[in-house]
Design an enzyme around this catalytic site. Structure first.
Site, PDB file in Angstrom:
ATOM      1  N   CYS A 196       8.557  -0.293   7.961  1.00 19.83           N
ATOM      2  CA  CYS A 196       8.399  -0.523   9.398  1.00 19.83           C
ATOM      3  C   CYS A 196       6.940  -0.883   9.640  1.00 19.83           C
ATOM      4  O   CYS A 196       6.125  -0.843   8.716  1.00 19.83           O
ATOM      5  CB  CYS A 196       8.824   0.727  10.185  1.00 19.83           C
ATOM      6  N   LYS A 202      -3.401  11.275  15.955  1.00 19.25           N
ATOM      7  CA  LYS A 202      -3.986  11.579  14.640  1.00 19.25           C
ATOM      8  C   LYS A 202      -5.395  10.996  14.538  1.00 19.25           C
ATOM      9  O   LYS A 202      -5.728  10.000  15.192  1.00 19.25           O
ATOM     10  CB  LYS A 202      -3.092  11.035  13.537  1.00 19.25           C
ATOM     11  N   ARG A 242      -6.712  14.394   9.940  1.00 16.52           N
ATOM     12  CA  ARG A 242      -5.805  14.384   8.791  1.00 16.52           C
ATOM     13  C   ARG A 242      -6.583  14.569   7.490  1.00 16.52           C
ATOM     14  O   ARG A 242      -7.816  14.672   7.502  1.00 16.52           O
ATOM     15  CB  ARG A 242      -5.032  13.066   8.775  1.00 16.52           C
ATOM     16  N   CYS A 287      12.454   8.656   5.735  1.00 12.45           N
ATOM     17  CA  CYS A 287      11.642   8.383   6.920  1.00 12.45           C
ATOM     18  C   CYS A 287      12.515   7.973   8.103  1.00 12.45           C
ATOM     19  O   CYS A 287      13.258   6.984   8.023  1.00 12.45           O
ATOM     20  CB  CYS A 287      10.627   7.282   6.629  1.00 12.45           C
ATOM     21  N   CYS A 343       2.041   2.691   6.698  1.00 10.19           N
ATOM     22  CA  CYS A 343       1.686   3.845   5.860  1.00 10.19           C
ATOM     23  C   CYS A 343       1.166   3.475   4.475  1.00 10.19           C
ATOM     24  O   CYS A 343       0.396   4.220   3.892  1.00 10.19           O
ATOM     25  CB  CYS A 343       2.878   4.785   5.750  1.00 10.19           C
ATOM     26  N   LYS A 350      -8.403  10.081  11.475  1.00  9.92           N
ATOM     27  CA  LYS A 350      -8.509   9.959  10.012  1.00  9.92           C
ATOM     28  C   LYS A 350      -9.938   9.667   9.574  1.00  9.92           C
ATOM     29  O   LYS A 350     -10.576   8.764  10.119  1.00  9.92           O
ATOM     30  CB  LYS A 350      -7.561   8.871   9.519  1.00  9.92           C
ATOM     31  N   CYS A 408       5.594   2.551   0.904  1.00  8.65           N
ATOM     32  CA  CYS A 408       5.802   3.831   1.604  1.00  8.65           C
ATOM     33  C   CYS A 408       7.198   4.363   1.267  1.00  8.65           C
ATOM     34  O   CYS A 408       8.014   3.626   0.729  1.00  8.65           O
ATOM     35  CB  CYS A 408       5.664   3.606   3.099  1.00  8.65           C
ATOM     36  N   ARG A 445       3.773  18.330   3.735  1.00 10.54           N
ATOM     37  CA  ARG A 445       2.644  17.516   3.262  1.00 10.54           C
ATOM     38  C   ARG A 445       1.404  18.392   3.125  1.00 10.54           C
ATOM     39  O   ARG A 445       1.154  19.247   3.976  1.00 10.54           O
ATOM     40  CB  ARG A 445       2.383  16.406   4.269  1.00 10.54           C
TER      41      ARG A 445
HETATM   42 FE1  SRM Z   1       2.310   7.404   7.807  1.00 13.51          FE
HETATM   43  C1  SRM Z   1       4.358   8.193  10.344  1.00 13.51           C
HETATM   44  C2  SRM Z   1       4.497   8.635   5.632  1.00 13.51           C
HETATM   45  C3  SRM Z   1      -0.095   7.311   5.448  1.00 13.51           C
HETATM   46  C4  SRM Z   1       0.460   5.283   9.751  1.00 13.51           C
HETATM   47  N1  SRM Z   1       4.096   8.326   7.993  1.00 13.51           N
HETATM   48  C5  SRM Z   1       4.772   8.588   9.138  1.00 13.51           C
HETATM   49  C6  SRM Z   1       6.007   9.442   8.913  1.00 13.51           C
HETATM   50  C7  SRM Z   1       5.612  10.868   9.055  1.00 13.51           C
HETATM   51  C8  SRM Z   1       7.252   9.084   9.741  1.00 13.51           C
HETATM   52  C9  SRM Z   1       7.486   9.782  11.044  1.00 13.51           C
HETATM   53  O1  SRM Z   1       6.577   9.838  11.892  1.00 13.51           O
HETATM   54  O2  SRM Z   1       8.599  10.255  11.234  1.00 13.51           O
HETATM   55  C10 SRM Z   1       6.263   9.045   7.422  1.00 13.51           C
HETATM   56  C11 SRM Z   1       7.018  10.073   6.586  1.00 13.51           C
HETATM   57  C12 SRM Z   1       7.859   9.367   5.565  1.00 13.51           C
HETATM   58  C13 SRM Z   1       8.439  10.233   4.535  1.00 13.51           C
HETATM   59  O3  SRM Z   1       9.677  10.262   4.413  1.00 13.51           O
HETATM   60  O4  SRM Z   1       7.719  10.886   3.809  1.00 13.51           O
HETATM   61  C14 SRM Z   1       4.875   8.665   6.983  1.00 13.51           C
HETATM   62  N2  SRM Z   1       2.193   7.995   5.946  1.00 13.51           N
HETATM   63  C15 SRM Z   1       3.238   8.389   5.180  1.00 13.51           C
HETATM   64  C16 SRM Z   1       2.844   8.507   3.725  1.00 13.51           C
HETATM   65  C17 SRM Z   1       3.567   9.607   2.984  1.00 13.51           C
HETATM   66  C18 SRM Z   1       3.087   7.147   3.073  1.00 13.51           C
HETATM   67  C19 SRM Z   1       2.897   7.048   1.579  1.00 13.51           C
HETATM   68  O5  SRM Z   1       3.453   6.092   1.043  1.00 13.51           O
HETATM   69  O6  SRM Z   1       2.210   7.828   0.980  1.00 13.51           O
HETATM   70  C20 SRM Z   1       1.325   8.702   3.883  1.00 13.51           C
HETATM   71  C21 SRM Z   1       0.917  10.134   4.027  1.00 13.51           C
HETATM   72  C22 SRM Z   1      -0.572  10.279   4.007  1.00 13.51           C
HETATM   73  C23 SRM Z   1      -1.081  11.688   4.003  1.00 13.51           C
HETATM   74  O7  SRM Z   1      -1.082  12.334   2.939  1.00 13.51           O
HETATM   75  O8  SRM Z   1      -1.560  12.118   5.053  1.00 13.51           O
HETATM   76  C24 SRM Z   1       1.090   7.958   5.195  1.00 13.51           C
HETATM   77  N3  SRM Z   1       0.484   6.536   7.682  1.00 13.51           N
HETATM   78  C25 SRM Z   1      -0.291   6.520   6.566  1.00 13.51           C
HETATM   79  C26 SRM Z   1      -1.322   5.527   6.697  1.00 13.51           C
HETATM   80  C27 SRM Z   1      -2.353   5.174   5.636  1.00 13.51           C
HETATM   81  C28 SRM Z   1      -3.578   6.020   5.695  1.00 13.51           C
HETATM   82  O9  SRM Z   1      -3.666   6.967   6.469  1.00 13.51           O
HETATM   83  O10 SRM Z   1      -4.505   5.734   4.948  1.00 13.51           O
HETATM   84  C29 SRM Z   1      -1.142   4.930   7.937  1.00 13.51           C
HETATM   85  C30 SRM Z   1      -1.947   3.728   8.502  1.00 13.51           C
HETATM   86  C31 SRM Z   1      -3.334   4.073   8.864  1.00 13.51           C
HETATM   87  C32 SRM Z   1      -3.408   4.529  10.279  1.00 13.51           C
HETATM   88  O11 SRM Z   1      -3.087   5.682  10.534  1.00 13.51           O
HETATM   89  O12 SRM Z   1      -3.759   3.724  11.130  1.00 13.51           O
HETATM   90  C33 SRM Z   1      -0.014   5.578   8.550  1.00 13.51           C
HETATM   91  N4  SRM Z   1       2.383   6.869   9.780  1.00 13.51           N
HETATM   92  C34 SRM Z   1       1.576   5.944  10.380  1.00 13.51           C
HETATM   93  C35 SRM Z   1       2.009   5.747  11.739  1.00 13.51           C
HETATM   94  C36 SRM Z   1       1.356   4.777  12.766  1.00 13.51           C
HETATM   95  C37 SRM Z   1       0.187   5.405  13.398  1.00 13.51           C
HETATM   96  C38 SRM Z   1      -0.380   4.562  14.514  1.00 13.51           C
HETATM   97  O13 SRM Z   1      -1.571   4.662  14.777  1.00 13.51           O
HETATM   98  O14 SRM Z   1       0.354   3.808  15.147  1.00 13.51           O
HETATM   99  C39 SRM Z   1       3.140   6.579  11.924  1.00 13.51           C
HETATM  100  C40 SRM Z   1       3.980   6.735  13.198  1.00 13.51           C
HETATM  101  C41 SRM Z   1       3.335   7.567  14.225  1.00 13.51           C
HETATM  102  O15 SRM Z   1       2.324   8.241  13.995  1.00 13.51           O
HETATM  103  O16 SRM Z   1       3.838   7.560  15.336  1.00 13.51           O
HETATM  104  C42 SRM Z   1       3.349   7.258  10.675  1.00 13.51           C
HETATM  105 FE1  SF4 Z   2       8.178   5.352   7.532  1.00 14.35          FE
HETATM  106 FE2  SF4 Z   2       7.204   3.139   8.540  1.00 14.35          FE
HETATM  107 FE3  SF4 Z   2       5.554   4.899   7.435  1.00 14.35          FE
HETATM  108 FE4  SF4 Z   2       7.167   3.508   5.911  1.00 14.35          FE
HETATM  109  S1  SF4 Z   2       5.537   2.658   7.188  1.00 14.35           S
HETATM  110  S2  SF4 Z   2       6.851   5.728   5.794  1.00 14.35           S
HETATM  111  S3  SF4 Z   2       8.960   3.280   7.161  1.00 14.35           S
HETATM  112  S4  SF4 Z   2       6.737   5.230   9.242  1.00 14.35           S
END
Ligand code: SRM
Ligand code: SF4
Length: 668
Positions: free
Chosen positions: A496, A229, A145, A457, A500, A231, A451, A76
């Site tokens: 889930c 993280k 991030r 994922c 994201c 943001k 997502c 990423r």
């Molecule tokens: Fe996310 C984890 C994909 C934006 C909240 N996110 C993941 C992981 C890395 C799964 C993992 O931990 O094993 C996913 C990888 C999937 C894959 O196959 O690529 C993943 N997140 C993404 C992306 C690619 C989704 C997308 O459709 O684009 C986004 C990448 C953004 C970037 O360029 O940095 C992405 N993730 C977000 C957002 C939205 C945002 O940031 O604006 C959120 C919600 C906002 C927030 O953070 O509160 C988000 N991702 C999470 C979480 C839950 C975090 C939490 O506070 O509980 C996880 C799981 C974790 O961190 O444990 C997670």
């Molecule tokens: Fe994976 Fe859940 Fe984020 Fe979708 S929302 S990319 S299933 S961690």
């Protein structure tokens, strides 16, 4: 001076805290394990690898019991404000083919992801990205991030320039300083990157009141980095393209009447991640905290960072985001602690106009004689697929015209700095590559996000990106059948509850809750300033029509003029929605089995063909559905013809179908 934090209940730090401490500033065990001839890293190394911008994954479609997983890596980028220079774009395009799964994915935070990279190719891929003006450092892990900013390159609107500029300088300020990244991926060769702004360099060294951790490689983070993280986004008044309420820290540029930057309004404490059946985890919108002069903005960011660094929960990673600190403390205590690190008081928040959700698709003037074009990318996936050749088209355009790209927070791409003389040629390439203009796309699709979920994922419980196109089609069909053919709203889907694709800020969201099962969230505002609420905990995806039809009918009949679906659900409240849906169901339950009416209809004519399936189900009485409702199922080809004629004539399909059946019945 801020005192050392005291925590009355002493709990054990989480395992990841120990890994960070022993990693020698993010070096081990990644550096050693990278040298091994293996397909994957150990569990400990995986945690540290994240800070380098990579996740270990496996292709879940290829899982076979008893066999080793099909290990692969996701990379990423850290690309503040979504900026991707042409040289970097072409590198991604090549890496996707050479090492990845032939696709590039634009993310919801304006980054790019490559999927499918094998361990043996990781170093070559990261090195290529860095040598071509990119970076993956800090794109994942317990650090700041990718910093977001509105992706519009308006040259005549200084506020947009400031937002972009500060997204970049704040990203620089908060970039990990460890040498580990260059040692591991570039054999110690330092990146050829733009010079840091002198103010950023000075701010990083300025101690403030305990913001600096002394004598470490990481003056802002220390040995343990952040608890979780972190943001940040920077935006302009009125522009909520960045979903500012979902971020840990959001800055809003405040300019004077000459358009000069004066300072920033500050919001803090947003975040969306949650876990099913754990009430103590929840999405939260950011609170307004105050206003800061531009000269102090870096010190304020450092003060907020230090507050979360020193007081954030390091024992329970589910409770470690800054939103929980603010929720537990209250905004006043949080602000007071930040002010102690900051060394002065925050000023009162400045008034702001209403927020708007903007996606900047289509052709626009930049304000300097040049143009930009926003291209819709479904779920951010840049690929070639039959007649749809987006990947090839973008490569051709970037190669021919040497254009930079801005990635948008809604997973789309913007090509900019376009000479007006090039517009026709670029549009022609897009047209012949099967790329629809923003006006040709169903608005449900245009404003939706999903997502990646399966197969990459590891946390996905069900499909998202691969499922949403079919789901949007089903929603559109349903809207047409209840007489709302032109209605649209913001739909988001995740595999889930982590959030994201920011589903908790959508008017209608599907949140994965097991294989082919989703929670339904409703009621966020169309400009993403209000959270959605949980309407239904488990909806089998086959029940989409039966679940949503009553809601759409109620919306059709009871909405205020111009009221959006999200606002309607919020105004009426879930008790009213559920009461209506229950009554609707009991008047005419939608059954998988053939109803009396269907049995009659079946014998009636070839027009009404034997039962197909719920996907192609047709409500025969959309316009009077709340009173009498029977379901007749027709063949897909008949349905498609009816749909086209209904769209042409601007009538609900159910109305046309009823008329046709009536006409037929009269002939008997
Ligand atoms: Fe996310 C984890 C994909 C934006 C909240 N996110 C993941 C992981 C890395 C799964 C993992 O931990 O094993 C996913 C990888 C999937 C894959 O196959 O690529 C993943 N997140 C993404 C992306 C690619 C989704 C997308 O459709 O684009 C986004 C990448 C953004 C970037 O360029 O940095 C992405 N993730 C977000 C957002 C939205 C945002 O940031 O604006 C959120 C919600 C906002 C927030 O953070 O509160 C988000 N991702 C999470 C979480 C839950 C975090 C939490 O506070 O509980 C996880 C799981 C974790 O961190 O444990 C997670
Ligand atoms: Fe994976 Fe859940 Fe984020 Fe979708 S929302 S990319 S299933 S961690």
């Amino acid at each position: 001076m801020v005192t050392t934090p005291t925590n009355p209940i002493v709990r054990k730090p989480s395992k990841v805290e120990g890994l960070k401490e022993r990693s020698s500033f993010l070096r081990e065990p990644v550096a050693s394990e990278l040298l091994l001839d293996t397909t994957h890293f150990s569990e400990d190394a995986i945690q540290i690898l994240k800070f380098h911008g990579s996740y270990q994954q496996d292709n879940r479609d290829n899982r076979i019991k008893g066999q080793e997983k099909d290990y692969q890596f996701m990379l990423r980028t850290r690309s503040p404000g979504g900026f991707i220079p042409p040289q970097l774009y072409l590198t991604f395009d090549r890496l996707a083919d050479e090492y990845g799964n032939q696709t590039i994915r634009a993310t919801t935070r304006q980054g790019f992801q490559l999927h499918g990279v094998l361990k043996k190719n990781l170093k070559a891929a990261i090195a290529a990205i860095v040598r071509n003006m990119g970076s993956t450092l800090g794109a994942c892990g317990d650090v700041n991030r990718n910093v977001m900013a509105p992706p519009a390159p308006f040259r005549n609107r200084p506020e947009y320039q400031y937002a972009y500029e500060y997204a970049n300088t704040i990203a620089d300020l908060l970039t990990p300083q460890t040498g580990a990244y260059y040692e591991i991926w570039l054999d110690g060769e330092k990146a050829i990157s733009a010079e840091e702004h002198p103010e950023v360099v000075a701010a990083r060294q300025r101690n403030g009141n305990g913001t600096i951790v002394h004598d470490t490689e990481e003056p802002l983070y220390g040995t343990h980095y952040m608890p979780r993280k972190f943001k940040v986004c920077v935006t302009v008044p009125g522009d909520n393209s960045v979903d500012l309420f979902s971020q840990d820290v959001s800055l809003v540029v405040i300019t004077n009447s000459q358009g000069e930057l004066e300072g920033f309004n500050v919001y803090a404490g947003g975040g969306l991640g949650r876990t099913h059946n754990k009430e103590e985890t929840f999405p939260r919108v950011a609170d307004p905290i105050g206003y800061v002069e531009k000269a102090d903005v870096y010190d304020l960011i450092k003060a907020i960072l230090a507050t979360q660094r020193d007081y954030g929960d390091r024992t329970d990673r589910r409770h470690a985001r800054m939103k929980y600190l603010i929720e537990d403390w209250g905004v006043d205590k949080f602000r007071t602690t930040v002010e102690q690190y900051f060394g002065k008081s925050l000023q009162p928040f400045k008034p702001l106009p209403e927020w708007k959700y903007l996606d900047f698709l289509g052709w626009h003037d930049q304000g300097d004689g040049k143009q930009f074009v926003g291209i819709s990318v479904q779920n951010g996936r840049i690929k070639n697929d039959g007649a749809f050749q987006l990947k090839t088209a973008l490569r051709e355009i970037v190669q021919r015209f040497n254009l930079p790209i801005l990635l948008t927070p809604s997973q789309d791409v913007i090509l900019y700095d376009i000479d007006p003389a090039q517009q026709a040629e670029i549009q022609q390439i897009l047209d012949r590559s099967g790329i629809k203009r923003e006006t040709e796309i169903d608005p449900l699709e245009r404003y939706s996000m999903a997502c990646p979920a399966l197969p990459t994922c590891g946390l996905a419980t069900t499909e998202s990106e691969r499922a949403i196109p079919g789901i949007l089609e089903r929603i559109r069909r349903l809207l047409v059948s209840v007489g709302l053919p032109d209605e649209s709203f913001i739909v988001r889907m995740t595999g889930c509850p982590n959030g994201c694709a920011r589903p908790y800020l959508a008017e209608l969201a599907f949140v994965g809750n097991g294989p082919n099962v989703y929670q339904i969230w409703l009621g966020a505002s169309p400009n993403q300033t209000r959270l959605a609420k949980l309407y239904l905990d488990k909806m089998a995806i086959d029940d989409l029509e039966t679940t949503l039809e009553p809601l759409f009918v109620y919306f059709r009949d009871e909405r205020s003029p111009a009221e959006s679906f999200g606002d309607f659900c919020d105004r009426l409240g879930f008790d009213a929605l559920r009461t209506f849906a229950d009554a609707y169901g009991s008047i005419a339950p939608v059954a998988d089995t053939i109803t009396e009416a269907e049995a009659e209809a079946e014998t009636a004519a070839e027009l009404v063909a034997p039962i197909n399936d719920l996907d192609t189900a047709l409500s025969t009485t959309g316009a009077v559905a709340a009173k009498v409702r029977r379901r007749v199922t027709v063949r897909e080809d008949v349905y498609t013809r009816l749909q086209a004629i209904a769209a042409q004539q601007g009538k609900p399909i159910s109305y046309l179908a009823t008329e046709a059946i009536e006409a037929y019945l009269k002939t008997l």
